[in-house]
Design a protein around this motif. Structure first.
Motif, short mmCIF file in Angstrom:
data_model
loop_
_atom_site.label_atom_id
_atom_site.label_comp_id
_atom_site.label_asym_id
_atom_site.label_seq_id
_atom_site.Cartn_x
_atom_site.Cartn_y
_atom_site.Cartn_z
N GLU A 17 -14.42 39.02 37.65
CA GLU A 17 -14.64 39.08 39.09
C GLU A 17 -16.11 38.76 39.38
O GLU A 17 -17.01 39.36 38.79
N LEU A 18 -16.30 37.79 40.26
CA LEU A 18 -17.65 37.34 40.61
C LEU A 18 -17.85 37.40 42.12
O LEU A 18 -16.94 37.03 42.88
N ASP A 19 -19.04 37.83 42.54
CA ASP A 19 -19.38 37.72 43.96
C ASP A 19 -19.22 36.26 44.35
O ASP A 19 -19.51 35.36 43.56
N GLU A 20 -18.76 36.01 45.54
CA GLU A 20 -18.58 34.68 46.11
C GLU A 20 -17.35 33.94 45.58
O GLU A 20 -16.87 33.01 46.22
N PHE A 21 -16.85 34.30 44.42
CA PHE A 21 -15.72 33.57 43.84
C PHE A 21 -14.47 34.42 43.69
O PHE A 21 -13.41 33.92 43.40
N GLY A 22 -14.61 35.73 43.83
CA GLY A 22 -13.47 36.62 43.63
C GLY A 22 -13.09 36.70 42.16
O GLY A 22 -13.90 36.42 41.28
N GLU A 23 -11.85 37.06 41.92
CA GLU A 23 -11.37 37.18 40.54
C GLU A 23 -10.87 35.82 40.06
O GLU A 23 -10.10 35.16 40.75
N ILE A 24 -11.34 35.45 38.89
CA ILE A 24 -10.84 34.23 38.24
C ILE A 24 -10.30 34.62 36.88
O ILE A 24 -10.64 35.69 36.35
N HIS A 25 -9.47 33.77 36.31
CA HIS A 25 -8.86 34.03 35.01
C HIS A 25 -9.28 32.92 34.06
O HIS A 25 -8.77 31.80 34.12
N VAL A 26 -10.24 33.25 33.21
CA VAL A 26 -10.87 32.27 32.32
C VAL A 26 -10.01 32.11 31.07
O VAL A 26 -9.55 33.08 30.47
N LEU A 27 -9.83 30.85 30.68
CA LEU A 27 -9.04 30.52 29.50
C LEU A 27 -9.93 30.51 28.26
O LEU A 27 -11.16 30.55 28.35
N THR A 28 -9.31 30.44 27.10
CA THR A 28 -10.07 30.29 25.86
C THR A 28 -10.80 28.95 25.90
O THR A 28 -10.40 28.04 26.63
N PRO A 29 -11.85 28.81 25.12
CA PRO A 29 -12.67 27.59 25.22
C PRO A 29 -12.04 26.39 24.53
O PRO A 29 -11.23 26.52 23.62
N THR A 30 -12.47 25.22 24.99
CA THR A 30 -12.17 23.99 24.26
C THR A 30 -13.09 23.94 23.05
O THR A 30 -14.03 24.75 22.96
N LYS A 31 -12.87 23.00 22.16
CA LYS A 31 -13.73 22.87 20.98
C LYS A 31 -15.18 22.63 21.40
O LYS A 31 -16.11 23.23 20.87
N GLY A 32 -15.37 21.76 22.39
CA GLY A 32 -16.72 21.45 22.85
C GLY A 32 -17.43 22.66 23.44
O GLY A 32 -18.60 22.91 23.14
N ILE A 33 -16.73 23.39 24.28
CA ILE A 33 -17.32 24.59 24.88
C ILE A 33 -17.60 25.64 23.81
O ILE A 33 -18.64 26.29 23.82
#
Length: 116
Positions: A17-33
């Motif tokens: 949960e972030l101010d200005e963005f609300g709750e988001i659901h982050v996925l696992t990273p790609t190889k590059g990330i």
């Protein structure tokens, strides 16, 4: 043959949960990330340990903001979060906590997938 479902309802998500963005659901990273994350984790740990070299602090923070932006933008809601957003919305202490929690999420997800 059973269908392999790779839809979002079956993917592991890390709710943030972030101010200005609300709750988001982050996925696992790609190889590059993931590669970028591995590169900035030591710098993040240095920040947590208060070992800040003033000569590289600005570039280090810019790199960390950039990686956090890429991680946070990889969300089910398709919200793009820029490095400037990260810098504006999160304090350095928040970033340290986020990186640690995200690494734990990746580790836990990998362990769970090994069992299946």
């Amino acid at each position: 043959m059973k269908t392999l479902r790779l839809t979002h309802d079956k993917l592991a998500c890390f709710p943030v949960e972030l101010d200005e963005f609300g709750e988001i659901h982050v996925l696992t990273p790609t190889k590059g990330i993931f590669s970028e994350l591995v590169r900035v984790v030591p710098a993040t740990q240095n920040l947590a340990g208060k070992k800040i070299d003033p000569e590289v602090a600005e570039k280090t923070l810019s790199d960390i903001y950039g990686v956090c932006s890429k991680i946070l933008s990889r969300n089910i809601e398709h919200k793009l979060i820029s490095p400037e957003d990260v810098e504006r919305v999160l304090m350095i202490s928040d970033i340290i906590v986020f990186i640690e929690a995200y690494v734990n999420f990746i580790t836990d997800t990998a362990k769970a997938n090994e069992k299946n």
